[in-house]
Design an enzyme around this catalytic site. Structure first.
Site, PDB file in Angstrom:
ATOM      1  N   ARG A  59     -27.709 -13.859  -6.459  1.00 53.87           N
ATOM      2  CA  ARG A  59     -27.740 -15.019  -7.372  1.00 53.87           C
ATOM      3  C   ARG A  59     -26.935 -14.619  -8.599  1.00 53.87           C
ATOM      4  O   ARG A  59     -27.257 -13.617  -9.260  1.00 53.87           O
ATOM      5  CB  ARG A  59     -29.178 -15.355  -7.771  1.00 53.87           C
ATOM      6  CG  ARG A  59     -29.236 -16.290  -8.962  1.00 53.87           C
ATOM      7  CD  ARG A  59     -30.600 -16.848  -9.221  1.00 53.87           C
ATOM      8  NE  ARG A  59     -30.951 -17.815  -8.196  1.00 53.87           N
ATOM      9  CZ  ARG A  59     -31.962 -18.681  -8.300  1.00 53.87           C
ATOM     10  NH1 ARG A  59     -32.724 -18.681  -9.388  1.00 53.87           N
ATOM     11  NH2 ARG A  59     -32.222 -19.538  -7.337  1.00 53.87           N
ATOM     12  N   HIS A  88     -25.731 -24.129  -4.452  1.00 55.91           N
ATOM     13  CA  HIS A  88     -27.044 -23.562  -4.111  1.00 55.91           C
ATOM     14  C   HIS A  88     -27.344 -23.941  -2.656  1.00 55.91           C
ATOM     15  O   HIS A  88     -28.233 -24.751  -2.374  1.00 55.91           O
ATOM     16  CB  HIS A  88     -28.101 -24.125  -5.063  1.00 55.91           C
ATOM     17  CG  HIS A  88     -29.399 -23.380  -5.078  1.00 55.91           C
ATOM     18  ND1 HIS A  88     -29.611 -22.211  -4.349  1.00 55.91           N
ATOM     19  CD2 HIS A  88     -30.572 -23.636  -5.728  1.00 55.91           C
ATOM     20  CE1 HIS A  88     -30.849 -21.794  -4.557  1.00 55.91           C
ATOM     21  NE2 HIS A  88     -31.452 -22.624  -5.383  1.00 55.91           N
ATOM     22  N   GLN A 141     -30.917 -23.920  -0.946  1.00 58.03           N
ATOM     23  CA  GLN A 141     -31.776 -25.026  -1.370  1.00 58.03           C
ATOM     24  C   GLN A 141     -31.538 -26.256  -0.508  1.00 58.03           C
ATOM     25  O   GLN A 141     -32.488 -26.925  -0.067  1.00 58.03           O
ATOM     26  CB  GLN A 141     -31.493 -25.357  -2.853  1.00 58.03           C
ATOM     27  CG  GLN A 141     -32.376 -26.453  -3.386  1.00 58.03           C
ATOM     28  CD  GLN A 141     -33.829 -26.014  -3.460  1.00 58.03           C
ATOM     29  OE1 GLN A 141     -34.136 -24.969  -4.025  1.00 58.03           O
ATOM     30  NE2 GLN A 141     -34.730 -26.805  -2.901  1.00 58.03           N
ATOM     31  N   ASP A 144     -32.762 -32.781 -10.874  1.00 58.10           N
ATOM     32  CA  ASP A 144     -32.842 -31.354 -11.211  1.00 58.10           C
ATOM     33  C   ASP A 144     -32.798 -31.250 -12.735  1.00 58.10           C
ATOM     34  O   ASP A 144     -32.522 -32.228 -13.437  1.00 58.10           O
ATOM     35  CB  ASP A 144     -31.662 -30.618 -10.538  1.00 58.10           C
ATOM     36  CG  ASP A 144     -31.719 -29.104 -10.682  1.00 58.10           C
ATOM     37  OD1 ASP A 144     -32.792 -28.563 -11.041  1.00 58.10           O
ATOM     38  OD2 ASP A 144     -30.690 -28.440 -10.445  1.00 58.10           O
ATOM     39  N   CYS A 181     -35.631 -29.395  -6.755  1.00 56.08           N
ATOM     40  CA  CYS A 181     -35.615 -28.019  -6.237  1.00 56.08           C
ATOM     41  C   CYS A 181     -36.607 -27.116  -6.970  1.00 56.08           C
ATOM     42  O   CYS A 181     -36.950 -26.055  -6.462  1.00 56.08           O
ATOM     43  CB  CYS A 181     -34.204 -27.448  -6.315  1.00 56.08           C
ATOM     44  SG  CYS A 181     -33.574 -27.262  -7.994  1.00 56.08           S
ATOM     45  N   ARG A 192     -37.986 -23.271   1.746  1.00 54.71           N
ATOM     46  CA  ARG A 192     -37.019 -22.230   1.374  1.00 54.71           C
ATOM     47  C   ARG A 192     -37.269 -20.992   2.229  1.00 54.71           C
ATOM     48  O   ARG A 192     -36.352 -20.365   2.742  1.00 54.71           O
ATOM     49  CB  ARG A 192     -37.160 -21.864  -0.126  1.00 54.71           C
ATOM     50  CG  ARG A 192     -36.759 -22.963  -1.088  1.00 54.71           C
ATOM     51  CD  ARG A 192     -35.268 -23.218  -1.066  1.00 54.71           C
ATOM     52  NE  ARG A 192     -34.511 -22.007  -1.362  1.00 54.71           N
ATOM     53  CZ  ARG A 192     -34.287 -21.520  -2.590  1.00 54.71           C
ATOM     54  NH1 ARG A 192     -34.734 -22.159  -3.647  1.00 54.71           N
ATOM     55  NH2 ARG A 192     -33.593 -20.408  -2.778  1.00 54.71           N
TER      56      ARG A 192
HETATM   57  N1   CP Z   1     -35.188 -23.683  -6.567  1.00 50.35           N
HETATM   58  C1   CP Z   1     -34.946 -22.386  -6.876  1.00 50.35           C
HETATM   59  O1   CP Z   1     -33.925 -21.794  -6.475  1.00 50.35           O
HETATM   60  O2   CP Z   1     -35.891 -21.812  -7.653  1.00 50.35           O
HETATM   61  P1   CP Z   1     -35.855 -20.390  -8.366  1.00 50.35           P
HETATM   62  O3   CP Z   1     -34.848 -20.502  -9.490  1.00 50.35           O
HETATM   63  O4   CP Z   1     -37.242 -20.170  -8.856  1.00 50.35           O
HETATM   64  O5   CP Z   1     -35.417 -19.358  -7.372  1.00 50.35           O
HETATM   65  N1  NVA Z   2     -29.510 -26.256 -11.402  1.00 50.48           N
HETATM   66  C1  NVA Z   2     -30.529 -25.255 -11.618  1.00 50.48           C
HETATM   67  C2  NVA Z   2     -31.174 -24.892 -10.324  1.00 50.48           C
HETATM   68  C3  NVA Z   2     -32.291 -23.904 -10.422  1.00 50.48           C
HETATM   69  C4  NVA Z   2     -32.867 -23.530  -9.093  1.00 50.48           C
HETATM   70  C5  NVA Z   2     -29.925 -24.040 -12.267  1.00 50.48           C
HETATM   71  O1  NVA Z   2     -28.842 -23.614 -11.842  1.00 50.48           O
HETATM   72  O2  NVA Z   2     -30.509 -23.529 -13.216  1.00 50.48           O
END
Ligand code: CP
Ligand code: NVA
Length: 308
Positions: free
Chosen positions: A107, A134, A137, A225, A266, A294
């Site tokens: 990530r 993502h 997701q 989101d 998400c 997930r």
């Molecule tokens: N939805 C998601 O990716 O959550 P986290 O940021 O908690 O991993």
């Molecule tokens: N759009 C959000 C998603 C978190 C899972 C972010 O990137 O922070």
């Protein structure tokens, strides 16, 4: 090397096979205690590195648990604690990790970081979120929609708010899974033009609709989101809130949608901002099924990456 970097860079037949396997594995586990192993242990003897350059609850825990259920071992690593956060190149990190582990999930911030990792790793790399996408997701979201309503093909997803990484992965997925997509948000925060064009060329009917009620009128699924994503400048918070407030997913908006439309987020949610408590906790919401899926979707993604 079989990386899972984005939905549109993965063969649509493989995406389907991954979701079929996810469903099978979820069914086979039933409701046994979460810490107990699966019947099959395809990751026995394998080590998975989980690298986080941004915070995470779901991604961290669901990947870690998924590897354990499949008999493997994880190393959960924070980018700042690694030499990666202190000047070592991504390429060298990828080469070194490839000597120690069998699979890397990362990530991170820019898409270029993910690409550099994948280009120099000799083990598969999975995208656990970047500023641009993502994909794990969206795999869980498609799985969740289909559990509740059957095939997503020909359905319309209405995205409310920021054209962010998750919205962009929905656009990536629209052609692959054959669904239509309505974006409803302020023009300053539209998803990238090239992604809209690519989804249209892939056969998806993509609409931009600035009026939130009109956007959900024919939606099978409403998704939103956070208004400020992890890669966004903190200084943009007030401006973003001002622009995005009209796109809040609340009871009035949901009432403008067809009676069987579902709602997804998400998570993490900012209750009272992009979505209200009444909707998040209401009968249309499937957000906790999404969070659970997930786990199942990513287990199948890992098996696919490793050819197991
Ligand atoms: N939805 C998601 O990716 O959550 P986290 O940021 O908690 O991993
Ligand atoms: N759009 C959000 C998603 C978190 C899972 C972010 O990137 O922070």
């Amino acid at each position: 090397m079989t990386h899972f970097l984005d939905i549109h860079s993965t063969d649509p037949g493989d995406l389907r096979a991954i979701l079929d396997q996810a469903r099978q594995m979820k069914t086979a586990r039933g409701d046994r205690p979460k810490g107990t192993p699966d019947d099959e242990l395809p990751l026995a003897g394998r080590v998975v590195a989980l690298i986080f350059e941004k915070p995470s609850t779901r991604t961290r825990i669901s990947f870690d648990l998924g590897v354990r259920q499949m008999g493997g071992t994880t190393m959960v690593l924070s980018g700042t604690d690694m030499q990666l956060g202190h000047g070592e190149t991504i390429a060298d990190t990828a080469r070194v990790l490839s000597r120690y582990v069998d699979l890397i999930m990362i990530r991170t911030f820019g898409e270029d970081i993910l690409t550099e990792m994948a280009d120099h790793a000799s083990v598969p790399v999975i995208n656990g979120l970047t500023d641009s996408s993502h994909p794990c997701q969206i795999m869980a979201d498609v799985m969740t929609y289909e559990e509740h309503r059957g095939s997503i093909r020909g359905k319309r997803i209405a995205w409310m708010g920021d054209g962010n990484n998750v919205a962009q992965s929905f656009l990536h997925a629209a052609g692959s899974f054959g669904f239509d997509f309505t974006f409803s948000g302020p023009p300053q925060l539209d998803p990238r033009d090239d992604l809209i064009g690519a989804a249209r060329r892939a056969g998806s009917d993509v609409r931009i609709e600035r009026d939130p009620s009109a956007a959900v009128a024919d939606a099978d699924l409403i998704v939103t989101d956070t208004w400020v994503s992890m890669g966004d400048a903190e200084s943009s918070r007030q401006r973003r809130h001002n622009l995005l407030r009209p796109y809040q997913v609340n009871e009035a908006l949901v009432a403008a949608a067809p009676a069987d439309a579902l709602v997804m987020h998400c998570l993490p949610a900012h209750r009272g901002e992009e979505i209200t408590d009444a909707v998040l906790d209401g009968p249309r919401s499937v957000v906790f099924d999404e969070a659970e899926n997930r786990l199942h979707a990513q287990k199948a993604i890992m098996r696919w990456c490793l050819g197991l």
